[in-house]
Write a protein that holds these residues in place. Structure first.
Motif, PDB file in Angstrom:
ATOM      1  N   PHE A 124       0.432  -1.388   0.165  1.00  0.00           N
ATOM      2  CA  PHE A 124       0.148  -0.095   0.265  1.00  0.00           C
ATOM      3  C   PHE A 124       0.875   1.105  -0.126  1.00  0.00           C
ATOM      4  N   LEU A 125       1.734   1.364   0.614  1.00  0.00           N
ATOM      5  CA  LEU A 125       2.605   2.182   0.757  1.00  0.00           C
ATOM      6  C   LEU A 125       4.568   1.780   0.037  1.00  0.00           C
ATOM      7  N   GLN A 126       3.989   1.469  -0.984  1.00  0.00           N
ATOM      8  CA  GLN A 126       5.161   1.307  -1.693  1.00  0.00           C
ATOM      9  C   GLN A 126       6.109   2.788  -2.407  1.00  0.00           C
ATOM     10  N   ALA A 127       7.427   2.280  -2.639  1.00  0.00           N
ATOM     11  CA  ALA A 127       7.912   3.263  -2.474  1.00  0.00           C
ATOM     12  C   ALA A 127       7.822   3.536  -4.131  1.00  0.00           C
TER      13      ALA A 127
END
Length: 114
Positions: free
Chosen positions: A1-4
């Protein structure tokens, strides 16, 4: 969900980095500018009046720039075919100029109040 790097393709297409803007949006800009030469209603920005060619020599120069920088390098073989068409139009603009043709004529559309 909060991948770079989950939106790397999006950032590669919609970016304010100059090399990305020029590389991705050049064909669209030249296409709209080229259509606005003949269809007055396509002049969506005031700068289009300044950039639009008015004489056949200016139009020949515009077609040469379009051929080299907005057609051939894009869309594979279709870009080369459209580039050849632009090169032929470049030559026809030179012929029109040599025959003492007047100015490039724009089409007044239904939305124009002229």
């Amino acid at each position: 969900f909060l991948q770079a790097d989950c939106n790397v393709m999006w950032r590669g297409f919609f970016s304010f980095r100059p090399h990305v803007i020029f590389d991705v949006w050049t064909p669209l800009f030249f296409g709209v500018l080229g259509m606005s030469v003949h269809i007055v209603d396509m002049k969506i920005l005031p700068i289009f009046d300044l950039l639009s060619p008015k004489t056949y020599m200016q139009y020949a120069f515009f077609m040469a720039i379009t051929c080299l920088f907005a057609n051939i390098g894009y869309v594979g073989m279709f870009g080369i075919i459209v580039g050849i068409y632009s090169a032929v139009c470049f030559l026809l603009c030179l012929v029109a100029r040599s025959l003492h043709a007047g100015y490039v004529v724009g089409v007044v559309g239904p939305l124009t109040k002229e």
